[in-house]
Design a protein around this motif. Structure first.
Motif, mmCIF file in Angstrom:
data_model
loop_
_atom_site.group_PDB
_atom_site.id
_atom_site.type_symbol
_atom_site.label_atom_id
_atom_site.label_comp_id
_atom_site.label_asym_id
_atom_site.label_seq_id
_atom_site.Cartn_x
_atom_site.Cartn_y
_atom_site.Cartn_z
ATOM 1 N N LEU A 75 0.829 -1.205 0.000
ATOM 2 C CA LEU A 75 0.000 0.000 0.000
ATOM 3 C C LEU A 75 0.859 1.248 0.000
ATOM 4 C CD1 LEU A 75 -2.693 -1.089 2.625
ATOM 5 C CD2 LEU A 75 -2.950 -1.013 0.140
ATOM 6 N N TRP A 76 1.992 1.192 0.676
ATOM 7 C CA TRP A 76 2.916 2.336 0.716
ATOM 8 C C TRP A 76 3.476 2.608 -0.680
ATOM 9 C CZ3 TRP A 76 3.569 6.059 4.044
ATOM 10 C CH2 TRP A 76 4.753 6.791 4.088
ATOM 11 N N ARG A 77 3.825 1.554 -1.387
ATOM 12 C CA ARG A 77 4.283 1.730 -2.768
ATOM 13 C C ARG A 77 3.161 2.277 -3.650
ATOM 14 N NH1 ARG A 77 6.742 -3.450 -1.860
ATOM 15 N NH2 ARG A 77 9.016 -3.299 -1.723
ATOM 16 N N ARG A 78 1.956 1.754 -3.446
ATOM 17 C CA ARG A 78 0.830 2.203 -4.260
ATOM 18 C C ARG A 78 0.538 3.681 -4.016
ATOM 19 N NH1 ARG A 78 -4.421 -1.137 -3.238
ATOM 20 N NH2 ARG A 78 -2.834 -2.790 -3.431
ATOM 21 N N ALA A 79 0.699 4.132 -2.770
ATOM 22 C CA ALA A 79 0.474 5.547 -2.474
ATOM 23 C C ALA A 79 1.489 6.433 -3.180
ATOM 24 C CB ALA A 79 0.537 5.783 -0.971
ATOM 25 N N ALA A 80 2.707 5.904 -3.392
ATOM 26 C CA ALA A 80 3.738 6.668 -4.095
ATOM 27 C C ALA A 80 3.668 6.461 -5.601
ATOM 28 C CB ALA A 80 5.118 6.275 -3.583
ATOM 29 N N GLY A 81 2.725 5.616 -6.074
ATOM 30 C CA GLY A 81 2.629 5.357 -7.506
ATOM 31 C C GLY A 81 3.746 4.486 -8.022
ATOM 32 N N VAL A 82 4.255 3.580 -7.171
ATOM 33 C CA VAL A 82 5.362 2.709 -7.555
ATOM 34 C C VAL A 82 4.880 1.271 -7.453
ATOM 35 C CG1 VAL A 82 7.711 1.987 -7.014
ATOM 36 C CG2 VAL A 82 7.057 4.376 -6.751
#
Length: 439
Positions: free
Chosen positions: A422-429
């Motif tokens: 989810l942290w990656r998804r929030a950064a668009g990665v």
């Protein structure tokens, strides 16, 4: 001779007199007395003198044990060592109990018992054989809790009993310890967070330490100062060599907003949505402290956890570890609130004009989502993790749309989702580390 474990030591003994010893009769001892009394009555009624001898033996045995226990004189020191004193939820801690005989006489059989809350497991009990003068015994047990919080351990109780188990005298020690069970912390990937705000341009990314402007007040020249820092105007004014003060670093800030409303998170227990949100908040603040940010947690009630900013250090040094410990200790006792709105959080964050904002939110309606959306400052970066309380995912569609329109990077959280992803998804990665196309 090694001393007792860390913690306050106490003394105990068998002193207390016959009244105290009589009150310490066990079920076995009381049964012997009752059987002896019954045998004596039967002997009198039936005229059987042999039965009277049996009655005398049944009564005498527990009374002799009472006298022996009451006249036993010993002094014992006890202590406890807890390793570690702070553990994540679902992890174990080891408790070492030590009893030392500090008298000149050996002890009898001892029973050692420690008081622990029921959530940490069964109450530990140990039977110790005779302890020689100046000797000691050590026993250990483990505790584990799936629920965060602060749990008292102790006081330690030492029970002296006779070999027949007829009488027991319990003497409590006055030492106690506290086990702090903090939220679990998940390791987050290092990504660059940024939000796109329609009408405001691209969101700014916060660096770890920004160089501030020179202090306008110069100081006198010191041996070794760089001559390039000489402030010539002040030198001419004061008639001596003056230099500009060193640049003062400006730390980037990260505020984590934790929604604690009881109505926003259904369910109870360590696997509930609220505990997931607390774990997420703990993981984010520890991660940001390790990246050199100053961080704090603000709840929907408007209170900061802790009350002041915690300062981190890049690389996760001792400063970051100490600051993380303070935050985790505070999050260990965060409870649900009875509020239904987020207006107090809006008032608490109204004065913040800079820094990264990360929110862990429960169930929202569109009006509450609009209140949260206004927390994002112009050009700032704001990330929201909205827990989906409905299996079909329709409960978060409206709030996500409101937050994204206001420039937030909003992510829906569903059961089974992992926080690092989810942290990656929030950064668009994506998982491979490449940036995804903006949606």
């Amino acid at each position: 001779m090694p001393g007792p474990p860390d913690g306050s030591a106490a003394e105990g003994g068998g002193r207390g007199g016959l009244p105290r010893a009589l009150s310490g009769l066990t079920t076995r001892g009381r049964s012997f007395l009752a059987a002896g009394a019954a045998a004596g009555v039967c002997s009198y009624l039936l005229g059987q003198p042999d039965l009277l001898r049996v009655a005398a033996l049944l009564v005498a045995l527990p009374l002799v044990c009472v006298v022996v226990v009451a006249r036993t004189r010993y002094r014992a020191a006890g202590g406890r060592r807890l390793t570690p004193t702070r553990v994540p939820a679902m992890s174990q801690a080891r408790v070492v109990l030590r009893v030392e005989n500090v008298s000149r006489l050996p002890t009898g059989m001892l029973m050692l018992q420690d008081r622990v809350p029921y959530v940490l497991g069964p109450r530990p009990r140990f039977v110790l054989d005779r302890v020689e003068p100046g000797g000691h015994r050590e026993v250990s047990y483990r505790v584990r809790s799936d629920l965060r919080g602060r749990y008292p351990l102790g006081p330690l109780q030492l029970t002296l009993c006779d070999p027949f188990g007829m009488c027991e005298l319990t003497r409590p020690f006055d030492d106690s310890d506290t086990l702090t069970v903090v939220p679990r912390v998940e390791r987050l990937p290092v990504v660059r967070l940024g939000g796109d705000a329609p009408g405001y341009g691209d969101g700014r990314s916060r660096v770890l330490a920004l160089a501030g402007e020179d202090d306008v007040i110069p100081r006198g020249y010191r041996h070794g100062d760089d001559l390039r820092r000489v402030h010539w105007r002040s030198t001419a004014r004061y008639g001596e060599l003056m230099v500009r003060r060193e640049e003062q670093p400006h730390r980037a800030r990260c505020t984590v907003l934790l929604d604690t409303r009881r109505t926003a998170f259904p369910g109870e227990g360590p696997d509930s949505a609220f505990e997931w949100a607390v774990t997420g908040a703990a993981s984010v603040v520890v991660h940001m402290l390790q990246q050199g940010f100053t961080a704090r947690v603000v709840t929907d009630t408007g209170s900061a956890v802790p009350a002041t900013w915690a300062m981190g250090a890049a690389g996760g040094g001792g400063e970051a570890s100490e600051a993380a410990g303070v935050l985790l200790d505070a999050l260990a006792v965060v409870e649900r609130s009875e509020g239904t709105e987020l207006s107090r959080a809006h008032e608490a964050l109204r004065g913040d004009t800079e820094g990264l904002l990360v929110a862990f939110l429960g169930e929202l309606d569109e009006a509450q989502a609009s209140s949260v959306a206004r927390l994002r400052r112009r050009g700032g970066t704001a990330v929201a993790f909205v827990v989906d309380t409905q299996e079909d995912g329709t409960a978060v569609e409206g709030p996500l749309r409101v937050l994204r329109t206001a420039g937030w990077s909003a992510v829906a959280v569903r059961p089974g989702d992992l926080l690092p992803e989810l942290w990656r998804r929030a950064a668009g990665v994506d998982a491979r580390g490449t940036r995804e196309a903006a949606r």
